[in-house]
Design a protein around this motif. Sequence first.
Motif, PDB file in Angstrom:
ATOM      1  N   LEU A   1     -29.777  -5.300  11.944  1.00 44.18           N
ATOM      2  CA  LEU A   1     -30.012  -4.868  13.433  1.00 44.18           C
ATOM      3  C   LEU A   1     -29.657  -5.780  14.257  1.00 44.18           C
ATOM      4  O   LEU A   1     -29.056  -5.369  15.204  1.00 44.18           O
ATOM      5  CB  LEU A   1     -31.704  -4.399  13.282  1.00 44.18           C
ATOM      6  N   GLY A   2     -29.931  -6.968  14.199  1.00 44.44           N
ATOM      7  CA  GLY A   2     -29.458  -8.334  14.915  1.00 44.44           C
ATOM      8  C   GLY A   2     -27.924  -8.279  15.219  1.00 44.44           C
ATOM      9  O   GLY A   2     -27.397  -8.129  15.987  1.00 44.44           O
ATOM     10  N   GLU A   3     -27.375  -7.844  13.795  1.00 40.65           N
ATOM     11  CA  GLU A   3     -25.860  -8.047  13.941  1.00 40.65           C
ATOM     12  C   GLU A   3     -25.547  -6.947  14.638  1.00 40.65           C
ATOM     13  O   GLU A   3     -24.508  -6.999  15.462  1.00 40.65           O
ATOM     14  CB  GLU A   3     -25.392  -7.960  12.464  1.00 40.65           C
ATOM     15  N   GLN A   4     -25.971  -5.641  14.650  1.00 38.80           N
ATOM     16  CA  GLN A   4     -25.560  -4.601  14.873  1.00 38.80           C
ATOM     17  C   GLN A   4     -25.580  -4.535  16.640  1.00 38.80           C
ATOM     18  O   GLN A   4     -24.768  -4.475  17.310  1.00 38.80           O
ATOM     19  CB  GLN A   4     -26.170  -3.373  14.881  1.00 38.80           C
ATOM     20  N   ARG A   5     -26.711  -5.199  17.051  1.00 37.16           N
ATOM     21  CA  ARG A   5     -26.957  -5.230  18.436  1.00 37.16           C
ATOM     22  C   ARG A   5     -26.009  -6.097  19.369  1.00 37.16           C
ATOM     23  O   ARG A   5     -25.704  -5.926  20.348  1.00 37.16           O
ATOM     24  CB  ARG A   5     -28.552  -5.638  18.867  1.00 37.16           C
TER      25      ARG A   5
ATOM     26  N   ASP B   1     -43.239 -10.093  14.647  1.00 32.07           N
ATOM     27  CA  ASP B   1     -42.830 -11.851  14.838  1.00 32.07           C
ATOM     28  C   ASP B   1     -41.864 -11.672  13.497  1.00 32.07           C
ATOM     29  O   ASP B   1     -40.609 -12.290  13.900  1.00 32.07           O
ATOM     30  CB  ASP B   1     -43.927 -12.403  14.252  1.00 32.07           C
ATOM     31  N   ARG B   2     -41.886 -11.245  12.555  1.00 30.41           N
ATOM     32  CA  ARG B   2     -40.740 -11.321  11.526  1.00 30.41           C
ATOM     33  C   ARG B   2     -39.458 -10.474  11.746  1.00 30.41           C
ATOM     34  O   ARG B   2     -38.283 -10.742  11.665  1.00 30.41           O
ATOM     35  CB  ARG B   2     -41.233 -10.646   9.934  1.00 30.41           C
ATOM     36  N   ALA B   3     -39.800  -9.148  12.379  1.00 33.85           N
ATOM     37  CA  ALA B   3     -38.728  -8.587  12.902  1.00 33.85           C
ATOM     38  C   ALA B   3     -37.904  -9.057  14.037  1.00 33.85           C
ATOM     39  O   ALA B   3     -36.563  -9.305  14.074  1.00 33.85           O
ATOM     40  CB  ALA B   3     -39.112  -7.161  13.526  1.00 33.85           C
ATOM     41  N   ILE B   4     -38.664  -9.957  14.772  1.00 33.94           N
ATOM     42  CA  ILE B   4     -37.994 -10.538  16.129  1.00 33.94           C
ATOM     43  C   ILE B   4     -36.828 -11.813  15.594  1.00 33.94           C
ATOM     44  O   ILE B   4     -35.967 -12.057  15.760  1.00 33.94           O
ATOM     45  CB  ILE B   4     -38.789 -11.028  17.259  1.00 33.94           C
ATOM     46  N   PHE B   5     -37.780 -12.505  14.582  1.00 33.77           N
ATOM     47  CA  PHE B   5     -37.129 -13.585  13.957  1.00 33.77           C
ATOM     48  C   PHE B   5     -35.626 -13.265  13.247  1.00 33.77           C
ATOM     49  O   PHE B   5     -34.846 -13.679  13.528  1.00 33.77           O
ATOM     50  CB  PHE B   5     -37.996 -14.389  12.900  1.00 33.77           C
ATOM     51  N   TYR B   6     -35.641 -12.123  12.539  1.00 31.07           N
ATOM     52  CA  TYR B   6     -34.535 -11.703  11.662  1.00 31.07           C
ATOM     53  C   TYR B   6     -33.562 -11.232  12.483  1.00 31.07           C
ATOM     54  O   TYR B   6     -32.673 -11.285  12.010  1.00 31.07           O
ATOM     55  CB  TYR B   6     -35.062 -10.948  10.336  1.00 31.07           C
ATOM     56  N   THR B   7     -33.942 -10.587  13.640  1.00 31.33           N
ATOM     57  CA  THR B   7     -33.091  -9.961  14.442  1.00 31.33           C
ATOM     58  C   THR B   7     -32.438 -10.997  14.951  1.00 31.33           C
ATOM     59  O   THR B   7     -31.182 -10.913  15.022  1.00 31.33           O
ATOM     60  CB  THR B   7     -33.760  -9.194  15.464  1.00 31.33           C
ATOM     61  N   ALA B   8     -33.065 -12.140  15.502  1.00 32.21           N
ATOM     62  CA  ALA B   8     -32.296 -13.179  16.307  1.00 32.21           C
ATOM     63  C   ALA B   8     -31.454 -13.859  15.444  1.00 32.21           C
ATOM     64  O   ALA B   8     -30.354 -14.228  15.719  1.00 32.21           O
ATOM     65  CB  ALA B   8     -33.416 -14.060  16.560  1.00 32.21           C
ATOM     66  N   ARG B   9     -31.818 -13.974  14.215  1.00 27.03           N
ATOM     67  CA  ARG B   9     -30.951 -14.648  12.664  1.00 27.03           C
ATOM     68  C   ARG B   9     -29.651 -13.870  12.580  1.00 27.03           C
ATOM     69  O   ARG B   9     -28.659 -14.321  12.666  1.00 27.03           O
ATOM     70  CB  ARG B   9     -31.762 -14.797  11.828  1.00 27.03           C
TER      71      ARG B   9
ATOM     72  N   TYR C   1     -28.227 -11.730  14.915  1.00 24.22           N
ATOM     73  CA  TYR C   1     -27.528 -11.707  15.894  1.00 24.22           C
ATOM     74  C   TYR C   1     -26.785 -13.071  15.980  1.00 24.22           C
ATOM     75  O   TYR C   1     -25.618 -12.942  16.316  1.00 24.22           O
ATOM     76  CB  TYR C   1     -28.420 -11.829  17.296  1.00 24.22           C
ATOM     77  N   GLU C   2     -27.391 -14.078  15.648  1.00 17.48           N
ATOM     78  CA  GLU C   2     -26.586 -15.522  15.769  1.00 17.48           C
ATOM     79  C   GLU C   2     -25.647 -15.593  14.737  1.00 17.48           C
ATOM     80  O   GLU C   2     -24.781 -16.511  14.801  1.00 17.48           O
ATOM     81  CB  GLU C   2     -27.702 -16.606  15.620  1.00 17.48           C
ATOM     82  N   GLN C   3     -25.731 -15.111  13.733  1.00 16.17           N
ATOM     83  CA  GLN C   3     -24.802 -15.046  12.257  1.00 16.17           C
ATOM     84  C   GLN C   3     -23.532 -14.193  12.636  1.00 16.17           C
ATOM     85  O   GLN C   3     -22.667 -14.492  12.086  1.00 16.17           O
ATOM     86  CB  GLN C   3     -25.500 -14.642  11.248  1.00 16.17           C
ATOM     87  N   THR C   4     -23.556 -13.305  13.516  1.00 14.03           N
ATOM     88  CA  THR C   4     -22.413 -12.484  14.055  1.00 14.03           C
ATOM     89  C   THR C   4     -21.516 -13.119  14.680  1.00 14.03           C
ATOM     90  O   THR C   4     -21.935 -13.671  15.741  1.00 14.03           O
ATOM     91  CB  THR C   4     -23.049 -11.189  14.400  1.00 14.03           C
ATOM     92  N   GLU C   5     -20.308 -13.114  14.455  1.00 15.50           N
ATOM     93  CA  GLU C   5     -19.289 -13.542  15.633  1.00 15.50           C
ATOM     94  C   GLU C   5     -18.587 -12.430  16.274  1.00 15.50           C
ATOM     95  O   GLU C   5     -18.599 -11.381  15.987  1.00 15.50           O
ATOM     96  CB  GLU C   5     -18.148 -14.172  14.529  1.00 15.50           C
TER      97      GLU C   5
END
Length: 145
Positions: A75-79, A131-139, A141-145
């Motif tokens: 989800l983080g990557e997609q957003r 809390d877990r959803a937010i953390f993994y979403t952020a992670r 997101y940050e891993q995507t270029e």
Amino acid sequence: MEYISDKLIKLIERDADQLTKNWLSNVRSHPTTPTYHTYDEKKLYERAHRVYSHLGQWISRETSKEDIEEYYTVLGEQRRKEGFALSEVIQALIITRRHVWLKVLSEGLLDTVLDHHQALELNNRVILFFDRAIFYTARGYEQTE
């Protein structure tokens, strides 16, 4: 005997449509989520509805941390690819969580000390999930270029 926490989960899942509409109205007007204001409303509805209508599954003890990690990292990557700022995505998840608790409070089902205790236990499970959803979403997101 049905526990109040089970009743509340059923209530949230049953009223997922209204919760989603409330969330949508909130996220599309909140000053900290400007990308959501103009993003496709149908897509936003489907995304939020998926969370509310399956909340019991997400917070169950059968759903592992790894399940949440897998889903929300993607989800983080997609957003990020869709152009959302990370702060907006996190705020949207916080708003999602807030609407769960507002629903619980609005129903007036917490009559006894036991009801309050079970609702608190449910709230703790919901907070842990988000809390877990937010953390993994952020992670993700940050891993995507």
